[in-house]
Motif scaffolding. Structure first.
Motif, PDB file in Angstrom:
ATOM      1  N   ALA A 182       0.838  -1.208   0.000  1.00 45.35           N
ATOM      2  CA  ALA A 182       0.000   0.000   0.000  1.00 45.35           C
ATOM      3  C   ALA A 182       0.872   1.257   0.000  1.00 45.35           C
ATOM      4  N   ARG A 183       1.945   1.232   0.768  1.00 42.32           N
ATOM      5  CA  ARG A 183       2.866   2.380   0.794  1.00 42.32           C
ATOM      6  C   ARG A 183       3.603   2.535  -0.533  1.00 42.32           C
ATOM      7  N   PHE A 184       3.906   1.424  -1.175  1.00 43.01           N
ATOM      8  CA  PHE A 184       4.539   1.463  -2.495  1.00 43.01           C
ATOM      9  C   PHE A 184       3.637   2.196  -3.484  1.00 43.01           C
ATOM     10  N   PHE A 185       2.330   1.949  -3.409  1.00 42.63           N
ATOM     11  CA  PHE A 185       1.397   2.546  -4.353  1.00 42.63           C
ATOM     12  C   PHE A 185       1.045   4.003  -4.056  1.00 42.63           C
ATOM     13  N   GLU A 186       1.260   4.477  -2.834  1.00 46.97           N
ATOM     14  CA  GLU A 186       0.878   5.855  -2.483  1.00 46.97           C
ATOM     15  C   GLU A 186       1.450   6.893  -3.452  1.00 46.97           C
ATOM     16  N   PRO A 187       2.757   6.942  -3.701  1.00 43.92           N
ATOM     17  CA  PRO A 187       3.259   7.950  -4.642  1.00 43.92           C
ATOM     18  C   PRO A 187       2.833   7.677  -6.079  1.00 43.92           C
ATOM     19  N   LEU A 188       2.599   6.414  -6.426  1.00 47.87           N
ATOM     20  CA  LEU A 188       2.151   6.080  -7.776  1.00 47.87           C
ATOM     21  C   LEU A 188       0.719   6.550  -8.002  1.00 47.87           C
ATOM     22  N   GLU A 189      -0.094   6.510  -6.950  1.00 48.76           N
ATOM     23  CA  GLU A 189      -1.472   7.016  -7.035  1.00 48.76           C
ATOM     24  C   GLU A 189      -1.472   8.523  -7.242  1.00 48.76           C
ATOM     25  N   ALA A 190      -0.541   9.201  -6.589  1.00 52.13           N
ATOM     26  CA  ALA A 190      -0.486  10.663  -6.644  1.00 52.13           C
ATOM     27  C   ALA A 190       0.109  11.179  -7.957  1.00 52.13           C
TER      28      ALA A 190
END
Length: 161
Positions: free
Chosen positions: A115-123
């Motif tokens: 989930a933390r890996f995806f946080e900047p990718l979502e943004a």
């Protein structure tokens, strides 16, 4: 974790098409720009087209173009589209062969890390990946490549005298 080459190619296709702001680009042009091997480009284009991100016209005078605004395409969306397995352990695939299921916190920890890996990718969006003056840089890189090819010395044949 490592992303597959197809994911990398899909992101590069979207960046490249974004630079051309809706203009038609051929698959061969993408291959010439070292976006990837032609077969991989075609496969990525098919998925991006099905997702409505790019448009295409088949045939000799055909090509592809970006359909969706690059600022509306998150990097996470592309990663999830092209990556099929984020299970880092067998128990994350809901494999109940493990005797530790229910007493082990590793899957929860790995899910939190994912989930933390995806946080900047979502943004981040495709538009965010494009640097200012990108076209000028690409043109400069292309000219440098042509200059290098033009001035690469021909290997001299050596012969015994």
């Amino acid at each position: 974790m490592r992303l597959t080459e197809r994911t990398d190619i899909a992101v590069r296709i979207l960046i490249f098409l974004s630079l051309f702001k809706g203009q038609k680009v051929s698959i061969d042009q993408l291959a010439e720009q070292y976006i990837g091997h032609r077969a991989q480009i075609v496969a990525a284009v098919q998925q991006l087209r099905k997702a409505g991100m790019i448009g295409s016209i088949p045939g000799r005078n055909g090509g592809i173009w970006i359909e969706k605004d690059p600022s509306e395409i998150s990097v996470a969306e592309i990663v999830r589209m092209f990556e099929t397995d984020f299970a880092m352990t067998t128990c994350m695939n809901h494999n109940d062969d493990c005797t530790l299921i229910g007493s082990c916190r590793l899957p929860r920890l790995l899910n939190e890390a994912l989930a933390r890996f995806f946080e900047p990718l979502e943004a981040a969006t495709i538009a965010d990946l494009i640097v200012p003056n990108a076209m000028r840089i690409i043109e400069g890189n292309r000219e440098d490549t042509e200059r290098v090819k033009a001035f690469t010395p021909v290997r001299a044949e050596t012969g015994a005298s």
